[in-house]
Design a protein around this motif. Structure first.
Motif, mmCIF file in Angstrom:
data_model
loop_
_atom_site.group_PDB
_atom_site.id
_atom_site.type_symbol
_atom_site.label_atom_id
_atom_site.label_comp_id
_atom_site.label_asym_id
_atom_site.label_seq_id
_atom_site.Cartn_x
_atom_site.Cartn_y
_atom_site.Cartn_z
ATOM 1 N N PRO A 1 -32.921 -33.250 -6.682
ATOM 2 C CA PRO A 1 -34.104 -34.463 -7.188
ATOM 3 C C PRO A 1 -33.942 -35.655 -7.490
ATOM 4 O O PRO A 1 -34.297 -36.682 -8.241
ATOM 5 N N SER A 2 -32.811 -35.045 -8.385
ATOM 6 C CA SER A 2 -32.156 -36.345 -9.249
ATOM 7 C C SER A 2 -32.161 -37.521 -8.738
ATOM 8 O O SER A 2 -31.945 -38.852 -9.262
ATOM 9 N N GLY A 3 -31.231 -37.474 -7.353
ATOM 10 C CA GLY A 3 -30.131 -38.208 -6.983
ATOM 11 C C GLY A 3 -31.844 -39.371 -6.173
ATOM 12 O O GLY A 3 -31.649 -40.601 -5.961
ATOM 13 N N ARG A 4 -33.085 -38.158 -5.773
ATOM 14 C CA ARG A 4 -33.892 -39.251 -4.419
ATOM 15 C C ARG A 4 -34.598 -39.838 -5.873
ATOM 16 O O ARG A 4 -35.221 -41.014 -5.315
ATOM 17 N N SER A 5 -34.771 -39.032 -7.170
ATOM 18 C CA SER A 5 -35.560 -39.982 -7.977
ATOM 19 C C SER A 5 -34.567 -41.465 -8.026
ATOM 20 O O SER A 5 -35.688 -42.668 -8.186
ATOM 21 N N ARG A 6 -33.343 -41.279 -8.756
ATOM 22 C CA ARG A 6 -33.020 -42.505 -8.546
ATOM 23 C C ARG A 6 -32.916 -42.942 -7.807
ATOM 24 O O ARG A 6 -33.029 -44.895 -7.815
ATOM 25 N N ALA A 7 -33.109 -42.859 -5.771
ATOM 26 C CA ALA A 7 -32.729 -44.565 -5.077
ATOM 27 C C ALA A 7 -34.690 -43.982 -4.505
ATOM 28 O O ALA A 7 -34.566 -46.025 -4.735
ATOM 29 N N ARG A 8 -35.170 -43.760 -5.003
ATOM 30 C CA ARG A 8 -36.533 -44.306 -5.188
ATOM 31 C C ARG A 8 -36.960 -44.875 -6.370
ATOM 32 O O ARG A 8 -37.382 -46.741 -6.017
ATOM 33 N N ALA A 9 -36.034 -45.307 -7.648
ATOM 34 C CA ALA A 9 -36.523 -46.191 -8.567
ATOM 35 C C ALA A 9 -35.805 -47.086 -7.664
ATOM 36 O O ALA A 9 -36.150 -48.544 -8.511
ATOM 37 N N GLY A 10 -34.844 -47.393 -7.378
ATOM 38 C CA GLY A 10 -33.532 -48.780 -6.907
ATOM 39 C C GLY A 10 -34.883 -49.306 -6.019
ATOM 40 O O GLY A 10 -34.274 -50.728 -6.059
ATOM 41 N N ILE A 11 -35.624 -48.260 -4.809
ATOM 42 C CA ILE A 11 -36.179 -49.186 -3.727
ATOM 43 C C ILE A 11 -37.331 -49.623 -4.915
ATOM 44 O O ILE A 11 -37.870 -50.831 -4.204
ATOM 45 N N ALA A 12 -37.603 -49.598 -5.914
ATOM 46 C CA ALA A 12 -38.699 -49.947 -6.543
ATOM 47 C C ALA A 12 -38.635 -51.483 -6.900
ATOM 48 O O ALA A 12 -39.262 -52.087 -7.502
ATOM 49 N N PHE A 13 -37.692 -50.748 -8.126
ATOM 50 C CA PHE A 13 -36.701 -51.844 -8.622
ATOM 51 C C PHE A 13 -36.480 -53.656 -7.914
ATOM 52 O O PHE A 13 -36.881 -54.584 -7.673
ATOM 53 N N ALA A 14 -36.131 -53.371 -6.505
ATOM 54 C CA ALA A 14 -35.425 -54.058 -6.006
ATOM 55 C C ALA A 14 -36.543 -54.179 -4.904
ATOM 56 O O ALA A 14 -36.863 -56.263 -4.425
ATOM 57 N N SER A 15 -37.747 -53.644 -4.189
ATOM 58 C CA SER A 15 -38.337 -54.598 -3.681
ATOM 59 C C SER A 15 -39.569 -55.823 -3.891
ATOM 60 O O SER A 15 -39.509 -56.390 -3.091
ATOM 61 N N PRO A 16 -39.831 -56.017 -5.359
ATOM 62 C CA PRO A 16 -40.582 -57.589 -5.381
ATOM 63 C C PRO A 16 -39.508 -58.381 -4.894
ATOM 64 O O PRO A 16 -39.904 -59.850 -4.859
ATOM 65 N N ALA A 17 -37.928 -58.394 -5.648
ATOM 66 C CA ALA A 17 -37.130 -59.537 -4.409
ATOM 67 C C ALA A 17 -37.026 -59.917 -3.254
ATOM 68 O O ALA A 17 -37.096 -60.749 -3.322
ATOM 69 N N VAL A 18 -37.502 -58.593 -2.621
ATOM 70 C CA VAL A 18 -37.489 -58.555 -1.096
ATOM 71 C C VAL A 18 -38.006 -58.932 -0.646
ATOM 72 O O VAL A 18 -39.133 -59.571 0.141
ATOM 73 N N LEU A 19 -40.060 -58.882 -1.442
ATOM 74 C CA LEU A 19 -40.775 -59.049 -0.585
ATOM 75 C C LEU A 19 -41.069 -60.997 -1.155
ATOM 76 O O LEU A 19 -41.324 -61.592 -0.040
#
Length: 306
Positions: A16-34
């Motif tokens: 769960p903690s690994g998946r949480s970090r992965a989701r956080a990474g995607i969330a932080f990267a999403s604005p720049a990628v968008l």
């Protein structure tokens, strides 16, 4: 042992903690990628499509698919090749000169001398100006009766005071001077930060071995900041091909006199806005992207290894 490490890593990523970090990474990267997708990928894709059409601004005629006709016209146009030649000459001069000058300034302001902070500020100040503002300042300085020629007349006893912006022999030289003044501070700051990360113990060891200032610079400083030097050279090359503001503002006519400062960016704007040929301008943009991409990849072949 390696299998155990891989299994532990996989279990952590699946936890769960690994998946949480992965989701956080995607969330932080999403604005720049968008933003990159919205303002870079999508416009380039549209330009690539439009480059195969004859779309013209303010034309009542419907768009027509013309295939590679725009590319054929561009590649047989002497103005395009002249602009590309100016870009290559400008880049060949500015990249090594600006990188070397930035390194020299970084080494100088890295010394523990009185007033070094003031000099860092002075060298960095031009970066705070936009290239348009810097070009307007130098437009006044490079006037035949401006400060530059006044100084040159005193230094050369009146033997050298050219009309910088109207003489085809000196127009590109003037653009290079303005570009160096306006941009070298940015590269200097990057290299200054790199210099401050070089371990002092290496300099002390070299001094104990009897190495002089030049040998310490060649064998300690340059190897210690080689990756930053390569980054500065690469980014300077890319920016040099985007040359536009200076050659659009400084000469009486953009790209003048007689095409001496014409660049691909000026050719693109002139074709698209002044000539109303959006399809052809889009083809120039695609070719420009491919040229810069090729040069960047080629330059990366010489990137120093760790």
């Amino acid at each position: 042992m390696q299998a155990t490490t891989v299994e532990n890593t996989a279990s952590k990523e699946g936890s769960p903690s690994g998946r949480s970090r992965a989701r956080a990474g995607i969330a932080f990267a999403s604005p720049a990628v968008l933003l990159l997708t919205l303002f870079m990928v999508v416009p380039f894709g549209l330009a690539a499509v439009l480059s195969f059409t004859n779309w013209k601004l303010l034309s009542p005629l419907p768009n027509r698919w013309v295939g590679f006709e725009n590319y054929t016209d561009i590649l047989t146009d002497s103005d395009f090749w002249g602009a590309l030649q100016n870009n290559l000459v400008f880049s060949a001069i500015v990249v090594p000169l600006q990188t070397g000058l930035a390194l020299l300034l970084a080494v100088l302001v890295n010394q523990k001398l009185r007033g070094s902070v003031l000099f860092r500020t002075i060298y960095f100040v031009p970066i705070t100006f936009s290239l348009s503002a810097a070009s307007i300042i130098w437009l006044v300085l490079l006037n035949p009766s401006g400060m530059v020629n006044t100084v040159m007349e005193v230094v050369t006893f009146g033997a050298f005071a050219p009309d910088w912006l109207r003489d085809t022999s000196y127009a590109l030289v003037a653009v290079i001077i303005v570009s160096l003044w306006a941009s070298v501070g940015f590269q200097m700051v990057i290299l200054l930060a790199a210099l401050q990360d070089v371990p002092k113990s290496l300099y002390e060891a070299a001094a104990v071995d009897g190495a002089g200032a030049w040998k310490r610079f060649r064998n300690v400083t340059v190897p210690g900041i080689r990756h930053q030097l390569f980054f500065v050279a690469t980014i300077t090359m890319i920016l040099s091909f985007r040359l536009f503001d200076q050659v659009y503002i400084l000469p009486d006519d953009p790209g003048g006199p007689l095409g001496a400062t014409n660049t691909i960016m000026v050719e693109l704007v002139d074709t698209g806005l002044n000539g109303n040929q959006i399809g052809k301008a889009s083809a120039i943009a695609v070719l420009f992207f491919l040229i810069v991409l090729f040069l960047t990849i080629f330059q990366r072949k010489f990137e120093p290894a760790d």
